[in-house]
Enzyme design. Structure first.
Site, mmCIF file in Angstrom:
data_model
loop_
_atom_site.group_PDB
_atom_site.id
_atom_site.type_symbol
_atom_site.label_atom_id
_atom_site.label_comp_id
_atom_site.label_asym_id
_atom_site.label_seq_id
_atom_site.Cartn_x
_atom_site.Cartn_y
_atom_site.Cartn_z
ATOM 1 N N ARG A 97 31.242 20.233 6.503
ATOM 2 C CA ARG A 97 30.420 21.245 7.815
ATOM 3 C C ARG A 97 29.152 21.338 7.357
ATOM 4 N NH1 ARG A 97 35.441 21.331 7.934
ATOM 5 N NH2 ARG A 97 35.289 21.767 5.679
ATOM 6 N N THR A 98 28.680 21.868 6.216
ATOM 7 C CA THR A 98 27.285 22.317 5.894
ATOM 8 C C THR A 98 26.335 21.223 5.816
ATOM 9 O OG1 THR A 98 28.239 24.024 4.288
ATOM 10 C CG2 THR A 98 25.839 23.478 4.017
ATOM 11 N N LYS A 127 22.053 9.971 -14.681
ATOM 12 C CA LYS A 127 21.279 9.377 -15.892
ATOM 13 C C LYS A 127 20.689 10.699 -16.829
ATOM 14 C CE LYS A 127 19.793 5.549 -12.804
ATOM 15 N NZ LYS A 127 18.466 5.013 -12.530
ATOM 16 N N ARG A 148 22.895 21.829 -2.340
ATOM 17 C CA ARG A 148 23.850 22.126 -2.804
ATOM 18 C C ARG A 148 24.171 21.797 -4.155
ATOM 19 N NH1 ARG A 148 29.720 22.510 0.363
ATOM 20 N NH2 ARG A 148 28.698 24.229 1.248
ATOM 21 N N HIS A 176 26.121 31.694 -0.687
ATOM 22 C CA HIS A 176 26.083 30.516 0.335
ATOM 23 C C HIS A 176 25.290 31.260 1.630
ATOM 24 C CE1 HIS A 176 26.510 27.139 2.876
ATOM 25 N NE2 HIS A 176 27.831 26.908 2.395
#
Length: 351
Positions: A97-98, A127, A148, A176
């Site tokens: 959703r986000t 890496k 995120r 959030h």
């Protein structure tokens, strides 16, 4: 954003100890080298729920209502407002959703998207590249970064590094903030008011960044009462309780979901987050399934009340609840599109 960006504050939230504080709105030019150099009202980096005051929330919600009309196509001429802008989405944790709502929001407003999913494995982070180096690189390709990350505080580090706006789309068990914005917007749209709300927060309250951010944000309103309902292993942490107390918000812990549901305007259910338990599968199994929203909860829930969930759900809301008009969680998810459209517009071109 990095301190080098000049801002002219229009209003400043009351400082909170140990928080990055800055004016949510500022007067600034678009970054150097852009074809569009125009001064406009801007929203600052979106890092944590505490940064917003009620005036900022009112402004964001007003623009979100405008974005509902844009999404429906009734203001076609305004839907190209972000044409020529590029948004980079850096997601180091899974998201449906986000990520998709941010990308849909950008495209609905005429902008373009650069995206990477599962950047923890499929970017230079695999890496060993530092987050700061990744941000310095990506800001050279884009006008705004949506991040995120699996570490709490990562969004703040990114904002300190970048010279373009950064939006926190979830940082581990931290916060959030855009979810909290859409949650409060949903409560306003569903209930019709925010002051005087009785809110039940249910499920994984220790690890749930959504409930933490919502608690911070709803505390901006008056006469709020919050009930915490959770298994002992995932009870709400003391920092949130102390913050609420400092803001004059009444809160109470309970083990009786039915009793709490009978008193509330909003039941905000969350899943028990298995990924936060590590190897302690026994603790996860002990917590899962203890509090479930089902027909019994609907029977005691007031007729005007709503059930919300940040999604995804597992078994903590039974599917037979979906048909009840008080089940607001899919409408809640749709509201994420409007809030994120509003944020992108405010960040990049102003009101």
């Amino acid at each position: 954003m990095a301190a080098a960006r000049a801002t002219l504050p229009l209003f400043v939230p009351s400082p909170t100890p140990q928080l990055r504080t800055f004016s949510p709105f500022s007067l600034s030019a678009r970054r150097a080298g852009s074809a569009r150099v125009a001064a406009s009202l801007r929203l600052g980096d979106v890092i944590e729920a505490q940064q917003f005051d009620r005036d900022a929330l009112t402004e964001i919600f007003e623009v979100a209502r405008e974005m509902e009309a844009v999404e429906r196509g009734s203001h076609v001429a305004r839907s190209r407002v972000l044409e020529g802008y590029l948004m980079a989405t850096l997601f180091y944790e899974p998201s449906t959703r986000t990520r998709l709502s941010f990308e849909a929001a950008m495209r609905r407003l005429g902008g373009e998207v650069l995206t990477t999913e599962n950047a923890r494995e499929f970017s230079s982070a695999a890496k060993g590249e530092t987050l700061e180096d990744t941000i310095r690189t990506v800001e050279g390709y884009s006008d705004i970064i949506v991040l995120r990350h699996f570490e709490s505080g990562a969004a703040s580090r990114a904002a300190d590094t970048a010279n373009i706006p950064v939006i926190n789309a979830g940082d581990g068990p931290g916060q959030h903030p855009t979810q909290a914005l859409l949650d409060v917007y949903t409560i306003k749209r569903e209930i019709g008011a925010l002051d005087g709300i009785k809110l039940g927060l249910v499920g994984d309250l220790a690890n749930g960044r959504t409930v933490r951010s919502l608690a911070y944000l709803i505390a901006k309103y008056q006469n709020i009462k919050i009930y915490f309902v959770s298994p002992n292993v995932v009870k709400m942490k003391d920092d949130i309780k102390e913050y609420l107390t400092s803001q004059g918000v009444e809160w109470e812990e309970s083990s009786d979901l039915l009793e709490v549901a009978s008193k509330c305007d909003v039941i905000y259910q969350t899943r028990i987050q298995k990924e936060r338990f590590g190897e302690r599968v026994d603790l996860y199994e002990a917590a899962r399934g203890k509090y479930i929203v089902d027909k019994k909860v609907l029977d005691v829930l007031p007729k005007h009340a709503v059930i919300m969930h940040p999604l995804p759900r597992l078994d903590e809301i039974t599917v037979d609840v979906d048909s009840d008009p008080r089940a607001a969680y899919f409408r809640q998810a749709k509201n994420g599109l409007y809030i994120r459209m509003a944020l992108l517009k405010l960040l990049l071109v102003g009101r």
